[in-house]
Design a protein around this motif. Structure first.
Motif, mmCIF file in Angstrom:
data_model
loop_
_atom_site.group_PDB
_atom_site.id
_atom_site.type_symbol
_atom_site.label_atom_id
_atom_site.label_comp_id
_atom_site.label_asym_id
_atom_site.label_seq_id
_atom_site.Cartn_x
_atom_site.Cartn_y
_atom_site.Cartn_z
ATOM 1 N N VAL A 175 58.782 30.019 9.337
ATOM 2 C CA VAL A 175 58.759 28.579 9.039
ATOM 3 C C VAL A 175 60.168 27.993 9.155
ATOM 4 O O VAL A 175 60.380 26.952 9.791
ATOM 5 N N VAL A 176 61.137 28.671 8.564
ATOM 6 C CA VAL A 176 62.522 28.181 8.595
ATOM 7 C C VAL A 176 63.102 28.284 10.001
ATOM 8 O O VAL A 176 63.778 27.365 10.484
ATOM 9 N N LEU A 177 62.827 29.392 10.687
ATOM 10 C CA LEU A 177 63.374 29.611 12.026
ATOM 11 C C LEU A 177 62.863 28.575 13.021
ATOM 12 O O LEU A 177 63.649 27.971 13.772
ATOM 13 N N THR A 178 61.563 28.359 13.044
ATOM 14 C CA THR A 178 60.972 27.467 14.045
ATOM 15 C C THR A 178 61.114 25.994 13.674
ATOM 16 O O THR A 178 61.136 25.134 14.557
ATOM 17 N N GLY A 179 61.212 25.705 12.387
ATOM 18 C CA GLY A 179 61.323 24.317 11.968
ATOM 19 C C GLY A 179 62.746 23.794 11.939
ATOM 20 O O GLY A 179 62.978 22.604 12.177
ATOM 21 N N PHE A 180 63.712 24.706 11.673
ATOM 22 C CA PHE A 180 65.069 24.226 11.446
ATOM 23 C C PHE A 180 66.142 24.986 12.241
ATOM 24 O O PHE A 180 66.936 24.354 12.954
ATOM 25 N N ILE A 181 66.180 26.305 12.124
ATOM 26 C CA ILE A 181 67.283 27.061 12.733
ATOM 27 C C ILE A 181 67.298 26.889 14.242
ATOM 28 O O ILE A 181 68.318 26.492 14.828
ATOM 29 N N TYR A 182 66.197 27.209 14.897
ATOM 30 C CA TYR A 182 66.152 27.082 16.356
ATOM 31 C C TYR A 182 66.344 25.640 16.827
ATOM 32 O O TYR A 182 67.162 25.390 17.720
ATOM 33 N N PRO A 183 65.639 24.655 16.279
ATOM 34 C CA PRO A 183 65.832 23.281 16.772
ATOM 35 C C PRO A 183 67.270 22.779 16.615
ATOM 36 O O PRO A 183 67.761 22.050 17.482
ATOM 37 N N ILE A 184 67.946 23.154 15.541
ATOM 38 C CA ILE A 184 69.314 22.667 15.345
ATOM 39 C C ILE A 184 70.254 23.256 16.388
ATOM 40 O O ILE A 184 71.005 22.527 17.056
ATOM 41 N N GLU A 185 70.236 24.579 16.554
ATOM 42 C CA GLU A 185 71.174 25.165 17.527
ATOM 43 C C GLU A 185 70.807 24.783 18.961
ATOM 44 O O GLU A 185 71.701 24.579 19.795
ATOM 45 N N ALA A 186 69.529 24.639 19.258
ATOM 46 C CA ALA A 186 69.140 24.226 20.608
ATOM 47 C C ALA A 186 69.524 22.779 20.891
ATOM 48 O O ALA A 186 69.815 22.420 22.037
ATOM 49 N N SER A 187 69.568 21.952 19.847
ATOM 50 C CA SER A 187 69.955 20.542 20.039
ATOM 51 C C SER A 187 71.415 20.418 20.457
ATOM 52 O O SER A 187 71.798 19.431 21.086
ATOM 53 N N TRP A 188 72.217 21.406 20.113
ATOM 54 C CA TRP A 188 73.627 21.356 20.489
ATOM 55 C C TRP A 188 73.802 21.323 22.006
ATOM 56 O O TRP A 188 74.776 20.791 22.509
ATOM 57 N N GLN A 189 72.832 21.899 22.719
ATOM 58 C CA GLN A 189 72.897 21.905 24.180
ATOM 59 C C GLN A 189 71.838 20.999 24.792
ATOM 60 O O GLN A 189 72.137 20.014 25.446
ATOM 61 N N TRP A 190 70.586 21.294 24.555
ATOM 62 C CA TRP A 190 69.492 20.585 25.214
ATOM 63 C C TRP A 190 69.233 19.199 24.620
ATOM 64 O O TRP A 190 68.619 18.352 25.268
ATOM 65 N N GLY A 191 69.680 18.976 23.390
ATOM 66 C CA GLY A 191 69.497 17.668 22.770
ATOM 67 C C GLY A 191 70.673 16.736 22.974
ATOM 68 O O GLY A 191 70.708 15.650 22.396
ATOM 69 N N GLY A 193 73.918 17.585 22.305
ATOM 70 C CA GLY A 193 74.890 17.792 21.240
ATOM 71 C C GLY A 193 76.263 18.209 21.748
ATOM 72 O O GLY A 193 76.587 18.070 22.935
ATOM 73 N N TRP A 194 77.052 18.747 20.847
ATOM 74 C CA TRP A 194 78.471 18.998 21.125
ATOM 75 C C TRP A 194 78.695 20.052 22.205
ATOM 76 O O TRP A 194 79.658 19.948 22.979
ATOM 77 N N LEU A 195 77.817 21.062 22.295
ATOM 78 C CA LEU A 195 77.980 22.065 23.345
ATOM 79 C C LEU A 195 77.715 21.472 24.726
ATOM 80 O O LEU A 195 78.398 21.802 25.705
ATOM 81 N N SER A 196 76.734 20.600 24.807
ATOM 82 C CA SER A 196 76.440 19.935 26.072
ATOM 83 C C SER A 196 77.627 19.101 26.528
ATOM 84 O O SER A 196 78.006 19.116 27.708
ATOM 85 N N GLU A 197 78.226 18.378 25.599
ATOM 86 C CA GLU A 197 79.377 17.550 25.940
ATOM 87 C C GLU A 197 80.579 18.397 26.351
ATOM 88 O O GLU A 197 81.406 17.981 27.166
ATOM 89 N N MET A 198 80.668 19.605 25.806
ATOM 90 C CA MET A 198 81.779 20.493 26.128
ATOM 91 C C MET A 198 81.631 21.102 27.525
ATOM 92 O O MET A 198 82.608 21.532 28.140
#
Length: 447
Positions: A175-191, A193-198
């Motif tokens: 529940v925690v992994l699929t609802g929060f952990i994965y979406p947050i770190e994936a947003s850094w690139q695919w959403g 976020g800061w990794l995408s901008e870098m």
């Protein structure tokens, strides 16, 4: 002559509505988007739907692979975990994950954390072309496709922690992994976020999906501990063979098939000749990497152990697939071959290394997904213009630290609150009977 003059006004009265309708239809057609506008929308939506159900089929691949690589007394548990985690992912990704991963302008912490608890909403029924966002694809197809990646991340954790973890603590972690952990770190690139901008580059998720799942699995394995009898007091590793290598092989082929949707769908466009040709290029490179990973593992186990090892060969194919996932478009076929081959080498070398460190990974998910995922991400700059090794390394470290630390915290909390490991007696008897009260192969059981 008189009849002709009589019919003329009558015909005019009859045809007038039809002519008016034809004129309105013509004007509407001229105002409506042309195929040049709606074609890409339709084709990209179709790509997402086809890619999505291919990736969904990977859930069956993980279930069969794990069922084959665990002992028969734990098969039902693995099957239960796999269907449950996929279902949990479907609900959590709707409830919070999708919009958290793709926040648009709704960042809570710009570039790092998006808006929380924003359920996904689909387009209305019978959407008109004039009302559609024709610059991309339907929300429903995008949500469906991205959901499958989320579920894949959780599947990776399931195999590593097999044969000794309780069912409900594992599902709470999902529940925690699929609802929060994965979406947050994936947003850094695919959403965006800061990794995408870098300038970080991870085409289909060697790190964002596979290494992330591997980091979560590693945290769990360290806290959970190895299976009873896996490591002797003298430091010797005791092999624990799986129950059904036919199922494990079937699962690998299913995963191999599903990976074409995983990587091919990540082109995210199919409306032009260039896009659809790129999808075919991705398919070919994906297949090549899997093939080379399998062959290298087959040959290397023959050299090292004097006999080829099927389970290593299966994991070699999967490691090749993970390795090419970060950059399946740009390499040549030869490039895909050697990138996948290195993935096969990584598996054969690191599986015994983990055993020396007494990290018990039942199905080899940490070498396949975590280590090969890191390798694949680092290999991107060899062929992708604009990618740099430094930025790739920053992305790997950032995602690794975030997923590992947060996962470890969740595992520790679950361990303190409700316990995550079954009792010694239950582990020896098997989780099928102790946790579920049913067996996968009752005809072969003691009772």
């Amino acid at each position: 002559m008189k009849l002709k003059h009589l019919l003329a006004p009558t015909a005019a009265l009859i045809l007038a509505p039809a002519l008016g309708f034809a004129q309105e239809a013509t004007e509407a057609a001229e105002a409506a988007p042309g195929f040049d506008e709606i074609g890409p929308y339709i084709m990209t939506t179709l790509l997402f739907l086809i890619g999505g159900f291919l990736v969904m089929w990977m859930a069956a691949g993980f279930a069969m692979l794990e069922a084959g690589l665990v002992r028969s007394k734990n098969v039902t548990m693995q099957l239960t975990k796999n269907i449950a985690l996929f279902s949990i992912a479907g609900i959590m990704y709707w409830f919070v994950g999708f919009n958290l991963m793709y926040p648009g302008d709704a960042w809570v912490v710009p570039g790092y954390v998006g808006i929380l608890f924003s359920p996904t909403a689909l387009e209305p029924v019978g959407l008109a072309a004039a009302d559609a966002s024709l610059d991309y694809a339907s929300v429903g197809s995008d949500f469906f496709f991205q959901l499958m990646f989320c579920a894949t991340t959780a599947s990776i954790v399931s195999g590593t922690l097999a044969e000794r973890i309780k069912l409900w603590p594992f599902l709470i972690f999902v529940v925690v992994l699929t609802g929060f952990i994965y979406p947050i770190e994936a947003s850094w690139q695919w959403g965006g976020g800061w990794l995408s901008e870098m300038g970080f580059s991870d085409f289909a998720g060697s790190t964002l999906v596979h290494a992330a799942g591997g980091f979560a699995a590693l945290a769990g394995a360290l806290i959970l501990g190895p299976r009873i009898g896996k490591y002797g007091k003298d430091g010797r590793t005791v092999p624990i063979p799986g129950s059904n290598l036919a199922l494990a092989t079937l699962g690998t082929f299913i995963l191999w098939l599903g990976w074409f949707g995983f990587n091919g769908g990540s082109q995210l466009a199919a409306g032009t000749v260039g896009d659809i040709t790129d999808v075919s290029r991705i398919f070919a490179n994906t297949n090549m990497a899997a093939a080379s990973g399998a062959i290298v593992a087959l040959i290397l186990t023959q050299v090292m152990y004097k006999k080829p090892d099927l389970t290593m060969t299966l994991n070699g194919a999967l490691a090749g697939l993970v390795s090419i996932t970060a950059g399946p478009l740009d390499p040549t076929l030869f490039g895909a071959l050697w990138i996948g081959a290195v993935g096969g080498i990584i598996v054969v070398i690191t599986v015994p290394m983990l055993d020396k460190m007494k990290i018990d990974d039942v199905v080899g998910a940490i070498p396949v997904h975590l280590l090969a995922g890191i390798w694949g991400t680092l290999a991107v700059p060899f062929y992708t213009e604009g990618a740099s090794f430094g930025v790739q390394l920053i992305g790997i470290v950032a995602i690794g630290l975030f997923v590992f630390v947060v996962s470890a915290v969740v595992w520790f909390i679950l361990k303190a609150v409700m316990g995550i490991r079954v009792s010694e007696e239950d582990e020896i008897n098997g989780l099928d009977m102790s946790e579920l009260g049913m067996e996968a192969y009752p005809e072969f059981a003691k009772g």
